[in-house]
Design a protein around this motif. Structure first.
Motif, mmCIF file in Angstrom:
data_model
loop_
_atom_site.group_PDB
_atom_site.id
_atom_site.type_symbol
_atom_site.label_atom_id
_atom_site.label_comp_id
_atom_site.label_asym_id
_atom_site.label_seq_id
_atom_site.Cartn_x
_atom_site.Cartn_y
_atom_site.Cartn_z
ATOM 1 N N ARG A 307 -4.834 -5.039 -10.645
ATOM 2 C CA ARG A 307 -4.626 -3.953 -11.947
ATOM 3 C C ARG A 307 -4.610 -4.323 -13.127
ATOM 4 N N ILE A 308 -4.420 -5.680 -13.462
ATOM 5 C CA ILE A 308 -4.725 -6.312 -14.758
ATOM 6 C C ILE A 308 -6.002 -6.014 -15.493
ATOM 7 N N ASP A 309 -6.840 -6.177 -14.265
ATOM 8 C CA ASP A 309 -8.208 -6.181 -14.660
ATOM 9 C C ASP A 309 -8.641 -4.789 -14.557
ATOM 10 N N HIS A 310 -8.006 -3.670 -13.946
ATOM 11 C CA HIS A 310 -8.600 -2.305 -13.769
ATOM 12 C C HIS A 310 -7.373 -1.500 -14.347
ATOM 13 N N PRO A 311 -6.755 -1.401 -15.402
ATOM 14 C CA PRO A 311 -5.594 -0.688 -15.784
ATOM 15 C C PRO A 311 -5.822 0.834 -15.853
ATOM 16 N N ASP A 312 -7.088 1.486 -15.838
ATOM 17 C CA ASP A 312 -7.070 2.798 -15.732
ATOM 18 C C ASP A 312 -7.536 3.489 -14.487
ATOM 19 N N GLU A 313 -7.569 2.541 -13.245
ATOM 20 C CA GLU A 313 -7.951 3.011 -12.176
ATOM 21 C C GLU A 313 -6.669 3.812 -11.510
ATOM 22 N N PRO A 314 -6.889 4.865 -10.477
ATOM 23 C CA PRO A 314 -5.796 5.356 -9.941
ATOM 24 C C PRO A 314 -4.700 4.522 -9.340
ATOM 25 N N LEU A 315 -3.411 4.780 -9.413
ATOM 26 C CA LEU A 315 -2.356 4.047 -8.685
ATOM 27 C C LEU A 315 -2.472 4.120 -6.988
ATOM 28 N N PHE A 316 -2.003 2.815 -6.477
ATOM 29 C CA PHE A 316 -2.266 2.580 -5.119
ATOM 30 C C PHE A 316 -0.912 2.541 -4.684
ATOM 31 N N GLU A 317 -0.691 2.811 -3.154
ATOM 32 C CA GLU A 317 0.433 2.374 -2.327
ATOM 33 C C GLU A 317 -0.066 1.867 -0.886
ATOM 34 N N LEU A 318 0.064 0.667 -0.990
ATOM 35 C CA LEU A 318 -0.344 -0.079 0.463
ATOM 36 C C LEU A 318 0.561 -0.276 1.441
ATOM 37 N N LEU A 319 0.450 0.237 2.507
ATOM 38 C CA LEU A 319 1.558 0.207 3.410
ATOM 39 C C LEU A 319 1.397 -0.901 4.499
ATOM 40 N N LEU A 320 2.201 -1.895 4.687
ATOM 41 C CA LEU A 320 1.952 -2.920 5.490
ATOM 42 C C LEU A 320 2.463 -2.647 7.094
ATOM 43 N N PRO A 321 1.603 -2.851 7.966
ATOM 44 C CA PRO A 321 2.141 -2.420 9.456
ATOM 45 C C PRO A 321 3.159 -3.390 9.831
ATOM 46 N N THR A 322 3.810 -2.886 10.895
ATOM 47 C CA THR A 322 5.191 -3.327 11.785
ATOM 48 C C THR A 322 4.713 -3.776 13.236
ATOM 49 N N VAL A 323 5.434 -4.408 14.031
ATOM 50 C CA VAL A 323 5.235 -4.709 15.187
ATOM 51 C C VAL A 323 6.302 -4.692 16.053
ATOM 52 N N LEU A 324 6.475 -4.017 16.982
ATOM 53 C CA LEU A 324 7.461 -3.970 18.076
ATOM 54 C C LEU A 324 7.602 -5.227 18.600
ATOM 55 N N ILE A 325 8.766 -5.927 18.592
ATOM 56 C CA ILE A 325 9.058 -7.004 19.023
ATOM 57 C C ILE A 325 10.340 -6.575 20.423
ATOM 58 N N GLU A 326 9.835 -6.557 21.452
ATOM 59 C CA GLU A 326 10.755 -6.094 22.363
ATOM 60 C C GLU A 326 11.493 -7.452 22.831
ATOM 61 N N ARG A 327 12.921 -7.073 22.898
ATOM 62 C CA ARG A 327 13.765 -8.457 23.484
ATOM 63 C C ARG A 327 14.839 -7.571 24.627
ATOM 64 N N GLU A 328 15.986 -8.416 24.929
ATOM 65 C CA GLU A 328 16.702 -7.934 25.846
ATOM 66 C C GLU A 328 17.643 -6.872 25.731
ATOM 67 N N SER A 329 17.624 -6.153 24.449
ATOM 68 C CA SER A 329 18.673 -5.491 24.157
ATOM 69 C C SER A 329 18.317 -3.904 24.575
ATOM 70 N N THR A 330 17.043 -3.741 25.242
ATOM 71 C CA THR A 330 16.751 -2.421 25.437
ATOM 72 C C THR A 330 16.098 -2.442 26.778
ATOM 73 N N ALA A 331 16.388 -1.501 27.581
ATOM 74 C CA ALA A 331 16.214 -1.296 28.897
ATOM 75 C C ALA A 331 16.267 0.098 29.426
ATOM 76 N N LYS A 332 15.552 0.440 30.644
ATOM 77 C CA LYS A 332 15.777 1.646 30.966
ATOM 78 C C LYS A 332 17.495 2.205 31.119
ATOM 79 N N PRO A 333 17.608 3.508 31.113
ATOM 80 C CA PRO A 333 19.132 3.917 31.293
ATOM 81 C C PRO A 333 19.640 3.622 32.439
ATOM 82 N N ILE A 334 20.935 3.549 32.680
ATOM 83 C CA ILE A 334 21.406 2.930 34.332
ATOM 84 C C ILE A 334 20.782 4.150 34.985
#
Length: 340
Positions: A307-334
């Motif tokens: 951005r410092i080198d390209h002050p007049d370029e359009p603005l950007f929003e960068l979305l960083l991905p997420t990852v599902l970390i499956e642990r012991e707190s989730t399971a099928k309903p009883i």
């Protein structure tokens, strides 16, 4: 007291863009030599205070990182982002100035000294301060990149978590296990991130043929034990799964349900967001959405340099991905488990 002259004042005086003024005063390419001379002359006549800098490959760039006192206090989340930002700046041979914004500075719009003295070429803003405060920084003409915050009234690049898709994946995981009554817990007024996670929750329900139930959507839940205990105790329904917008809320919900005698995950599944310490030390450990905090700092510095080198370029929003970390707190309903 005389008004402090800004880059915008010079731009108005010469009828040119503020970015052109910034380029001329900082010695960057992008403006003609006659324009550069006109800007310097106008700056001198109007009494604008600035420090002349020259950008050459061998020179260190100075950048700033600011955040509210509250954000800096969240060491396990924003602290990791700060460290990754510092590491990336050092790797690029840059100097990083750090400044914490107090409530007094925010309310009185007092900018950090390194911005007032024009000592940095760009600034990173970590999380939310206030729209008015952030926009005052942007109005100085300094290149600005937001980290983990954005707003329609803030015109700046932003590095963000893909909150909607992350929440969607978390809730879809619960639906795939067989849950049909899934609670939402989080104060959507605190942060755009929480609002977006609610939208991802709603999208997952809708796409899988489930109706959103207002009685199990706690949209103003405070991250406080007393508040969580009260809202669960007063609820007329007992959902089989809970989606919480962060790990702190997930931990509080888990603790309250266990106090009420529910077995986790046999009688209630819990999923949260951020993969912070609380999701890792709870018993059972909580299924959560992981965020690459180190990538935040790397991408934020990378975008600011661009951005410092390209002050007049359009603005950007960068979305960083997420990852599902499956642990012991989730399971099928009883009931699902009993059918097996």
């Amino acid at each position: 007291m005389s008004k402090k002259i800004t880059m915008q004042d010079i731009a108005n005086h010469l009828n040119i863009s503020k970015n052109s003024v910034s380029q001329a005063l900082s010695g960057k390419a992008g403006v003609s030599e006659p324009t550069r001379q006109l800007v310097h002359k106008a700056a001198e006549e109007l009494g604008y205070q600035y420090k002349t800098t020259k950008n050459t490959p061998g020179n260190l760039k100075n950048i700033g990182l600011i955040a509210s006192d509250f954000a800096f206090s969240q060491k396990r989340f924003f602290g990791e982002i700060y460290l990754s930002t510092e590491k990336e700046a050092i790797n690029r041979g840059m100097n990083l100035f750090i400044h914490s914004i107090s409530a007094h500075a925010r309310e009185n719009l007092i900018l950090p000294p390194f911005i007032q003295k024009n000592e940095v070429e760009g600034v990173l803003i970590l999380s939310h301060i206030s729209n008015e405060y952030i926009n005052k920084i942007i109005a100085t003409g300094i290149p600005t990149v937001m980290i983990d915050h954005h707003h329609p009234l803030i015109q700046a690049d932003a590095i963000l978590t893909n909150n909607r898709f992350g929440a969607y994946k978390a809730v879809k995981h619960l639906i795939d296990l067989g849950h049909q009554s899934i609670a939402f817990v989080g104060n959507i007024e605190i942060s755009p991130s929480y609002q977006e996670r609610w939208e991802g929750y709603l999208l997952a329900l809708r796409e899988n043929g489930l109706e959103a139930d207002p009685e199990v959507m706690f949209l103003h839940a405070k991250e406080e034990e007393e508040d969580i205990n009260q809202l669960i105790s007063q609820s007329n329904k007992q959902p089989t799964a809970w989606f919480c917008v962060n790990d702190g809320l997930g931990f509080l919900v888990l603790s309250k349900l266990q106090k009420d005698g529910l077995k986790i995950p046999e009688q209630a599944s819990i999923s949260s967001f951020d993969n912070g310490q609380l999701s890792q030390i709870s018993t059972p450990k909580i299924t959560t959405m992981g965020i690459d905090l180190a990538l935040y700092g790397k991408k934020a510095v990378e975008q600011l340099v661009w951005r410092i080198d390209h002050p007049d370029e359009p603005l950007f929003e960068l979305l960083l991905p997420t990852v599902l970390i499956e642990r012991e707190s989730t399971a099928k309903p009883i009931k699902e488990q009993m059918l097996k």
